[in-house]
Design an enzyme around this catalytic site. Structure first.
Site, mmCIF file in Angstrom:
data_model
loop_
_atom_site.group_PDB
_atom_site.id
_atom_site.type_symbol
_atom_site.label_atom_id
_atom_site.label_comp_id
_atom_site.label_asym_id
_atom_site.label_seq_id
_atom_site.Cartn_x
_atom_site.Cartn_y
_atom_site.Cartn_z
ATOM 1 N N LYS A 28 0.836 -1.208 0.000
ATOM 2 C CA LYS A 28 0.000 0.000 0.000
ATOM 3 C C LYS A 28 0.870 1.259 0.000
ATOM 4 C CE LYS A 28 -3.005 0.521 3.484
ATOM 5 N NZ LYS A 28 -2.836 1.762 4.249
ATOM 6 N N SER A 29 1.898 1.281 0.835
ATOM 7 C CA SER A 29 2.759 2.471 0.918
ATOM 8 C C SER A 29 3.416 2.763 -0.427
ATOM 9 C CB SER A 29 3.855 2.243 1.957
ATOM 10 O OG SER A 29 3.300 2.142 3.238
ATOM 11 N N ARG A 33 2.810 5.932 -3.250
ATOM 12 C CA ARG A 33 3.978 6.727 -3.666
ATOM 13 C C ARG A 33 4.213 6.628 -5.162
ATOM 14 N NH1 ARG A 33 4.292 5.620 1.595
ATOM 15 N NH2 ARG A 33 5.615 6.833 2.998
ATOM 16 N N GLY A 101 -4.966 7.962 5.622
ATOM 17 C CA GLY A 101 -4.054 8.947 6.216
ATOM 18 C C GLY A 101 -2.826 9.148 5.346
ATOM 19 N N ARG A 129 -8.717 12.096 12.480
ATOM 20 C CA ARG A 129 -7.266 11.933 12.675
ATOM 21 C C ARG A 129 -6.527 13.277 12.602
ATOM 22 N NH1 ARG A 129 -5.402 6.909 9.179
ATOM 23 N NH2 ARG A 129 -3.557 7.173 10.486
ATOM 24 N N SER A 174 7.135 9.071 12.212
ATOM 25 C CA SER A 174 6.068 8.929 11.225
ATOM 26 C C SER A 174 6.601 9.069 9.806
ATOM 27 C CB SER A 174 4.984 9.990 11.460
ATOM 28 O OG SER A 174 4.142 10.062 10.327
ATOM 29 N N GLN A 176 4.725 9.092 7.271
ATOM 30 C CA GLN A 176 3.832 9.987 6.531
ATOM 31 C C GLN A 176 4.293 11.423 6.663
ATOM 32 O OE1 GLN A 176 -0.108 9.188 7.989
ATOM 33 N NE2 GLN A 176 -0.174 7.149 7.078
ATOM 34 N N ASP A 327 1.898 -1.118 11.948
ATOM 35 C CA ASP A 327 0.568 -1.561 11.507
ATOM 36 C C ASP A 327 0.267 -3.003 11.916
ATOM 37 O OD1 ASP A 327 0.072 0.897 10.361
ATOM 38 O OD2 ASP A 327 0.822 0.303 8.395
ATOM 39 N N ARG A 358 -6.289 1.947 18.029
ATOM 40 C CA ARG A 358 -6.088 0.490 17.920
ATOM 41 C C ARG A 358 -5.788 -0.175 19.262
ATOM 42 N NH1 ARG A 358 -3.079 0.316 11.980
ATOM 43 N NH2 ARG A 358 -5.044 0.272 10.817
HETATM 44 C C1 S3P Z 1 2.612 4.757 6.244
HETATM 45 C C2 S3P Z 1 3.126 5.147 7.438
HETATM 46 C C3 S3P Z 1 2.591 4.720 8.741
HETATM 47 C C4 S3P Z 1 1.634 3.533 8.589
HETATM 48 C C5 S3P Z 1 0.693 3.696 7.434
HETATM 49 C C6 S3P Z 1 1.467 3.826 6.142
HETATM 50 C C7 S3P Z 1 3.225 5.260 4.997
HETATM 51 O O1 S3P Z 1 1.868 5.791 9.314
HETATM 52 O O2 S3P Z 1 0.899 3.350 9.783
HETATM 53 O O3 S3P Z 1 -0.168 2.583 7.330
HETATM 54 O O4 S3P Z 1 2.945 4.719 3.905
HETATM 55 O O5 S3P Z 1 4.024 6.214 5.070
HETATM 56 P P1 S3P Z 1 2.586 6.915 10.244
HETATM 57 O O6 S3P Z 1 3.446 7.737 9.375
HETATM 58 O O7 S3P Z 1 1.439 7.691 10.826
HETATM 59 O O8 S3P Z 1 3.354 6.135 11.280
#
Ligand code: S3P
Length: 448
Positions: A28-29, A33, A101, A129, A174, A176, A327, A358
């Site tokens: 997914k990440s 991207r 998110g 969030r 983080s 993100q 996660d 969670r």
């Molecule tokens: C992610 C970063 C994580 C993760 C999310 C995916 C990403 O979040 O929990 O499922 O793709 O950068 P955080 O940056 O809030 O830790």
């Protein structure tokens, strides 16, 4: 779905041995991207193995709204014709990032140093969030953010007309936030620097280098110092998205707790910023063989042979491991319930601001299934009941959280009585083939 549509109750029951090959979908990440970086490159990026979960589809739609041409050629096979760094046009409607998110925070970063205005929203989970963690550093570039109380969506970002580069030490671990700052830094002149004390997933750094950005990572006493030179011309790439280790976690953990199971999960990432769950499971006594280590899509991967492990023991999970398995705590706490002794998860308060709280969701759900749990703001402790020892027989609330839904459906496969979830529809966001893949292995999962 995921807070927009009807709830989909689901149920699982104690199943015979799980057998077969579990080919989980794309990461997914990396999928988010590849669409976003593709939109910032000039020319055509080809993506194969893209995760077609709702989160990623929402990002694809957003990239179109900002001016990129995003085309689906076939299953997981997509192209993006990008507009170049700084080339985003102003969207003519609100950007709805659904449950994601990652989508909303990375896209906010990407547009924050372009002189356009965009308004973002999401589903009921995403609207709860915190966005301040990204809008704080984005304001240092000169962007302005107008959101609801507590920095919540809906939120309007006014991009900086004359962005300045930023040096930013991450206050929370983080990926993100790190990625949002790097993406904003792409269209700022000069060097943007991000410092992270604890390493988080490094896909943005790896992929930005692949797309031609000038990015250096230095390991210092302060942590990782990431320096990005602004205003590069990004080159389109062929991105082969590897399988998602966070999705692989569900069949892997199911096989560990369902008696007699023996499955193969090919191509699971061994990237050190993502493999914390697998290290933890091995320390607990899980029977996992890591076969055929190799590179796929620029990531180190291995094929996992996983067998039922009836004598796993609870451990203290090192808190510094949290970013590499952030996660995976929900499914780990299910495995912990089927182990003996206590599993102690400290340093996990970030779990409280995920798709749901969670810690609370797992604690309430496990208690309903007859498992003793202790929690405080930053800690979750699960008292294991041994293989096959969890009573089950509960209906658990998933709070629009895909990983809570999948964790309890896995729990029901080995519990004494069936486990139901009030809403399995959010599973579509990250693992749309979860139900069919698990049933193919022999899992008794049904709707209703
Ligand atoms: C992610 C970063 C994580 C993760 C999310 C995916 C990403 O979040 O929990 O499922 O793709 O950068 P955080 O940056 O809030 O830790």
């Amino acid at each position: 779905m995921s807070g927009h549509g009807d709830a989909q109750p689901m149920k699982s029951r104690r199943s015979g041995p799980l057998r077969g090959v579990a080919e989980v979908p794309g990461d997914k990440s990396i999928s988010h991207r590849s669409l976003i970086f593709g939109a910032m490159a000039v020319g055509e990026t080809r993506i194969t193995g893209l995760l077609e979960g709702q989160d990623v589809l929402d990002t694809a739609k957003a990239m179109r709204a900002f001016g990129a041409t995003v085309t689906r050629r076939g299953q997981g096979d997509w192209t993006v014709n990008g507009v170049g760094v700084g080339g985003f046009r102003e969207p003519d409607d609100v950007i709805d990032c659904g449950n994601s998110g990652t989508g909303v925070r990375l896209i906010m970063g990407t547009m924050a140093t372009t002189p356009i205005t965009a308004t973002f929203t999401g589903d009921a989970s995403l609207r709860k969030r915190p966005m301040g963690r990204v809008t704080d550093p984005l304001s240092l570039f000169g962007a302005r953010a107008y959101g609801r109380q507590g920095g919540r969506l809906p939120m309007t970002i006014v991009g900086a007309a004359n962005p300045v580069p930023v040096r930013y030490a991450l206050p929370v671990a983080s990926a993100q936030v790190k990625s949002a700052v790097l993406l904003a830094g792409l269209n700022a002149p000069g060097e943007t620097v991000v410092i992270e004390k604890e390493p988080t997933r490094d896909h943005s750094e790896r992929m930005l280098v692949g797309f031609g950005a000038d990015l250096q990572v230095e390991k210092t006493e302060e942590g990782h110092v990431i320096t990005l030179k602004g205003q590069p011309e990004l080159r389109p790439q062929a991105v082969a998205v590897p399988r998602d280790p966070s999705s692989a976690a569900f069949p892997v953990c199911a096989a560990l707790i369902v008696e007699g199971s023996d499955i193969l999960v090919p191509g699971v990432s061994q990237n050190l910023t993502r493999n914390g769950l697998y290290l933890t499971l091995v320390e607990m006594g899980a029977d996992i063989e890591f076969r055929n280590p190799r590179e796929e899509g620029g990531e180190p991967v291995a094929d996992l042979r996983v067998r039922f492990s009836g004598d796993m023991k609870g451990i203290d999970v090192p808190p510094e491991r949290a970013p590499s398995m952030i996660d995976e705590y929900p499914i780990l706490s299910v495995v912990a319930a089927f182990s003996t002794g206590r599993t102690v998860m400290r340093g996990v308060k970030e779990l409280r601001v995920k798709e749901s709280d969670r810690i609370d969701a797992m604690a309430r759900g496990l208690e309903a299934c007859g498992v003793r749990v202790e929690e405080d703001e930053d800690t979750l402790i699960v008292h294991g009941m041994g293989a096959g020892g969890v009573p089950g027989g509960a209906t658990v609330k998933t709070h629009i959280d895909h990983r809570i839904a999948m964790s309890f459906l896995v729990c029901g496969l080995a519990a004494k009585a069936p486990v139901a979830v009030d809403d399995g529809s959010p599973i579509q966001t990250s693992f749309p083939i979860f139900e069919s893949l698990m049933r193919g292995l022999g899992a008794e999962i049904e709707r209703g």
